[in-house]
Design a protein around this motif. Structure first.
Motif, PDB file in Angstrom:
ATOM      1  N   LEU A  55     104.214  42.918 -27.827  1.00  0.00           N
ATOM      2  CA  LEU A  55     105.067  41.714 -27.804  1.00  0.00           C
ATOM      3  C   LEU A  55     106.021  41.798 -26.621  1.00  0.00           C
ATOM      4  N   GLY A  56     105.859  40.891 -25.686  1.00  0.00           N
ATOM      5  CA  GLY A  56     106.722  40.888 -24.511  1.00  0.00           C
ATOM      6  C   GLY A  56     108.076  40.253 -24.808  1.00  0.00           C
ATOM      7  N   ILE A  57     109.089  40.745 -24.111  1.00  0.00           N
ATOM      8  CA  ILE A  57     110.442  40.193 -24.265  1.00  0.00           C
ATOM      9  C   ILE A  57     111.168  40.335 -22.938  1.00  0.00           C
ATOM     10  N   ALA A  58     111.893  39.309 -22.559  1.00  0.00           N
ATOM     11  CA  ALA A  58     112.692  39.372 -21.334  1.00  0.00           C
ATOM     12  C   ALA A  58     113.991  40.111 -21.633  1.00  0.00           C
ATOM     13  N   ALA A  59     114.924  40.048 -20.703  1.00  0.00           N
ATOM     14  CA  ALA A  59     116.216  40.713 -20.909  1.00  0.00           C
ATOM     15  C   ALA A  59     116.789  40.293 -22.247  1.00  0.00           C
ATOM     16  N   HIS A  60     117.143  41.270 -23.069  1.00  0.00           N
ATOM     17  CA  HIS A  60     117.603  40.958 -24.419  1.00  0.00           C
ATOM     18  C   HIS A  60     118.804  41.815 -24.768  1.00  0.00           C
ATOM     19  N   LYS A  61     119.419  41.461 -25.861  1.00  0.00           N
ATOM     20  CA  LYS A  61     120.606  42.165 -26.334  1.00  0.00           C
ATOM     21  C   LYS A  61     120.241  42.959 -27.576  1.00  0.00           C
ATOM     22  N   ASP A  75     108.318  49.099 -32.432  1.00  0.00           N
ATOM     23  CA  ASP A  75     108.397  50.258 -31.544  1.00  0.00           C
ATOM     24  C   ASP A  75     108.795  49.803 -30.148  1.00  0.00           C
ATOM     25  N   THR A  76     109.475  50.693 -29.451  1.00  0.00           N
ATOM     26  CA  THR A  76     109.855  50.389 -28.064  1.00  0.00           C
ATOM     27  C   THR A  76     109.145  51.306 -27.069  1.00  0.00           C
ATOM     28  N   GLU A  77     108.486  52.313 -27.582  1.00  0.00           N
ATOM     29  CA  GLU A  77     107.746  53.222 -26.710  1.00  0.00           C
ATOM     30  C   GLU A  77     106.357  53.435 -27.300  1.00  0.00           C
ATOM     31  N   LYS A  84      96.897  52.881 -27.691  1.00  0.00           N
ATOM     32  CA  LYS A  84      96.685  51.882 -28.730  1.00  0.00           C
ATOM     33  C   LYS A  84      97.912  51.790 -29.631  1.00  0.00           C
ATOM     34  N   VAL A  85      98.288  50.580 -29.985  1.00  0.00           N
ATOM     35  CA  VAL A  85      99.438  50.365 -30.865  1.00  0.00           C
ATOM     36  C   VAL A  85      98.991  50.585 -32.309  1.00  0.00           C
ATOM     37  N   PRO A  86      99.763  51.356 -33.102  1.00  0.00           N
ATOM     38  CA  PRO A  86      99.396  51.578 -34.504  1.00  0.00           C
ATOM     39  C   PRO A  86      99.234  50.259 -35.255  1.00  0.00           C
ATOM     40  N   ALA A  87      98.393  50.297 -36.288  1.00  0.00           N
ATOM     41  CA  ALA A  87      98.019  49.076 -37.008  1.00  0.00           C
ATOM     42  C   ALA A  87      99.195  48.360 -37.654  1.00  0.00           C
ATOM     43  N   LYS A  88     100.188  49.097 -38.103  1.00  0.00           N
ATOM     44  CA  LYS A  88     101.339  48.498 -38.780  1.00  0.00           C
ATOM     45  C   LYS A  88     102.575  48.408 -37.876  1.00  0.00           C
ATOM     46  N   SER A  89     102.340  48.470 -36.588  1.00  0.00           N
ATOM     47  CA  SER A  89     103.450  48.444 -35.640  1.00  0.00           C
ATOM     48  C   SER A  89     103.286  47.292 -34.657  1.00  0.00           C
ATOM     49  N   VAL A  90     104.391  46.955 -34.037  1.00  0.00           N
ATOM     50  CA  VAL A  90     104.422  45.983 -32.945  1.00  0.00           C
ATOM     51  C   VAL A  90     105.179  46.653 -31.798  1.00  0.00           C
ATOM     52  N   LEU A  91     104.561  46.701 -30.639  1.00  0.00           N
ATOM     53  CA  LEU A  91     105.185  47.349 -29.482  1.00  0.00           C
ATOM     54  C   LEU A  91     105.939  46.312 -28.665  1.00  0.00           C
ATOM     55  N   LEU A  92     107.214  46.560 -28.462  1.00  0.00           N
ATOM     56  CA  LEU A  92     108.061  45.653 -27.682  1.00  0.00           C
ATOM     57  C   LEU A  92     108.016  46.075 -26.215  1.00  0.00           C
ATOM     58  N   VAL A  93     107.584  45.176 -25.355  1.00  0.00           N
ATOM     59  CA  VAL A  93     107.392  45.480 -23.935  1.00  0.00           C
ATOM     60  C   VAL A  93     108.315  44.601 -23.093  1.00  0.00           C
ATOM     61  N   PRO A  94     109.231  45.200 -22.331  1.00  0.00           N
ATOM     62  CA  PRO A  94     110.096  44.394 -21.458  1.00  0.00           C
ATOM     63  C   PRO A  94     109.291  43.725 -20.343  1.00  0.00           C
TER      64      PRO A  94
END
Length: 473
Positions: free
Chosen positions: A136-142, A161-163, A168-178
């Protein structure tokens, strides 16, 4: 009871006192007419709120309004909320889902934000469960945005998750990508991210740009929006969030984008006031915020998004989880106080002070008259004492001292007669006492120097007019 010094009751002293009271009343009136300066805590520094509040403060100054703002800037909304909580500020920009001060009441919503998640139609991501294992992409955030997203994903059993631990992203996770805002389309096209999220006002230019970027790389220009259909349950779970509906067609009409209303959740940046702020002042602040919107919008586009908090009834407004200030309700319901309502207490106080002043002046006049009458009585009593005392003296110096004292007492009487219209009987009695005392002293002086007999009286001297009752020779 000790007597007050007579100089306190002199005409010049009374005049000075009256002038001081009048000047004091004038100073009080000027003070009450001055603008009220309120301290406002503003955060975050990199948000739109500092520019909005600065534009608002400048508009208040330019318009000569009865409210002015002193701005305290902070990096984070937690700090601005703390400033309101501990009394350093009268107003503050607050994000309730991050930190809600216990003494804060809402005046207006500066910015309503929604969680907007978009992706291309080919990804098939159209609800939260389908975000599992995705990037999941995200721009500059707080930090506040991160926690909001984490809580919502947690509600659906997903972790944020942030890292990345691997490729591969785990099945029950969402990876936050700047991702930089300018690179949104490219990041989706290259599969660097599968969807994009932003906590933003849906109608803000940045939100429009975000959807347009996704649309530009989507086959056929079709975009999926990830909604939150369980918004009522989520609000119960996280009561400081709020339900937001993105209206169908907000991002385009051909094709209609989104095709239908999208339910989601979000947070708000609110202008809050301390609960002890007077209703009149709170109503004025709220009124100026909306009336000066056009002027503020010339410097900050964010002024266009200021909203009144929604509520059905006054009871609902004051008993809500994030209650509204009664002064703001007065403005929204057009029940602001009239001039008499606002300043009635002050006018009553000034009237009471004026009445007290007149009473004090009347008392001082009576007291002054009483003191002067007392002085005449003292002079008369002393003259009678001198008559008795002089008959026992044979020392020329002591007799001469009495003569000098009689002259001094006569001078006091003359001054009294010049300053006010005396009573004729009183002045006649004093005149007889002075004549008798003078004659007695003259007899005693003659006896002390060996001339004449006790019954001999010196020739009478001409007397001054002591009152309007004629003269004697």
């Amino acid at each position: 009871m000790p007597k007050l010094p007579q100089w306190l009751f002199g005409r010049s002293i009374l005049a000075v006192g009256a002038i001081v009271v009048i000047l004091g009343a004038g100073a009080l009136a000027i003070y009450l007419a001055q603008a009220t300066t309120l301290v406002i805590a503003v955060a975050p520094r990199d948000g739109t709120e500092p520019g909005l509040i600065k534009a608002y403060a400048d508009a208040l100054d330019a318009g000569g309004e009865n409210v002015r703002l002193k701005i305290l800037s902070f990096d984070d909304v937690r700090e601005s909320a703390a400033a309101l909580q501990d009394g350093r500020a009268d107003l503050a920009v607050v994000r309730p889902d991050v930190d809600l001060p216990t003494n804060g009441l809402t005046l207006a919503i500066l910015r309503d934000q929604a969680m907007v998640i978009v992706s291309t139609e080919t990804t098939g991501i159209d609800d939260f469960p389908k975000l599992a294992g995705k990037k999941l992409g995200i721009a500059a955030h707080k930090d506040a945005d991160f926690w909001l997203l984490k809580n919502i994903l947690g509600y659906y059993g997903l972790t944020l998750d942030t890292e990345a631990a691997g490729t591969k992203v785990p099945a029950k996770s969402v990876l936050l990508v700047p991702v930089e805002a300018a690179d949104v389309g490219a990041a989706i096209q290259s599969r660097k991210v599968d969807a994009f999220v932003s906590i933003i006002a849906p109608s803000a230019p940045k939100a429009l740009a975000l959807v347009e970027a996704v649309k530009s790389v989507s086959k056929g220009g079709k975009v999926n929006f990830v909604g939150v259909p369980d918004d009522d349950a989520i609000i119960e779970r996280f009561p400081r969030l709020q339900a937001v509906t993105i209206p169908g067609g907000l991002f385009g009409g051909q094709p209609k984008l989104p095709g239908d209303d999208v339910k989601t959740v979000g947070a708000s940046y609110r202008l809050m006031a301390r609960s002890s702020l007077s209703r009149v002042t709170a109503a004025d602040v709220t009124q100026h915020l909306f009336e000066l919107r056009t002027a503020a919008a010339k410097s900050s586009d964010a002024a266009e998004y200021v909203l009144a908090p929604s509520y059905d009834t006054t009871v609902a407004a004051t008993s809500a989880r994030i209650p509204i200030h009664p002064g703001a309700i007065d403005y929204y319901e057009r029940e602001q106080h009239s001039f008499i309502d606002r300043y009635g207490d002050t006018l009553y106080l000034l009237a009471a002070l004026a009445g007290g002043l007149f009473s004090a002046v009347a008392w001082l006049r009576q007291r002054l008259a009483g003191l002067r009458r007392e002085r005449i009585d003292e002079v008369t009593d002393r003259l009678l004492e001198i008559i008795d005392e002089a008959r026992t003296l044979r020392d020329p110096e002591a007799i001469e001292a009495l003569n000098i004292e009689i002259d001094r007492l006569a001078t006091d009487v003359v001054r009294y007669a010049r300053e006010r219209e005396p009573e004729m009987r009183t002045m006649a009695a004093v005149g007889i006492a002075i004549d008798t005392a003078k004659a007695t002293v003259a007899d005693c002086r003659t006896l002390a120097t060996g001339g004449g007999s006790p019954g001999t009286k010196p020739p009478l001297k001409p007397r001054l007019h002591l009152a309007g009752g004629g003269s004697e020779t």
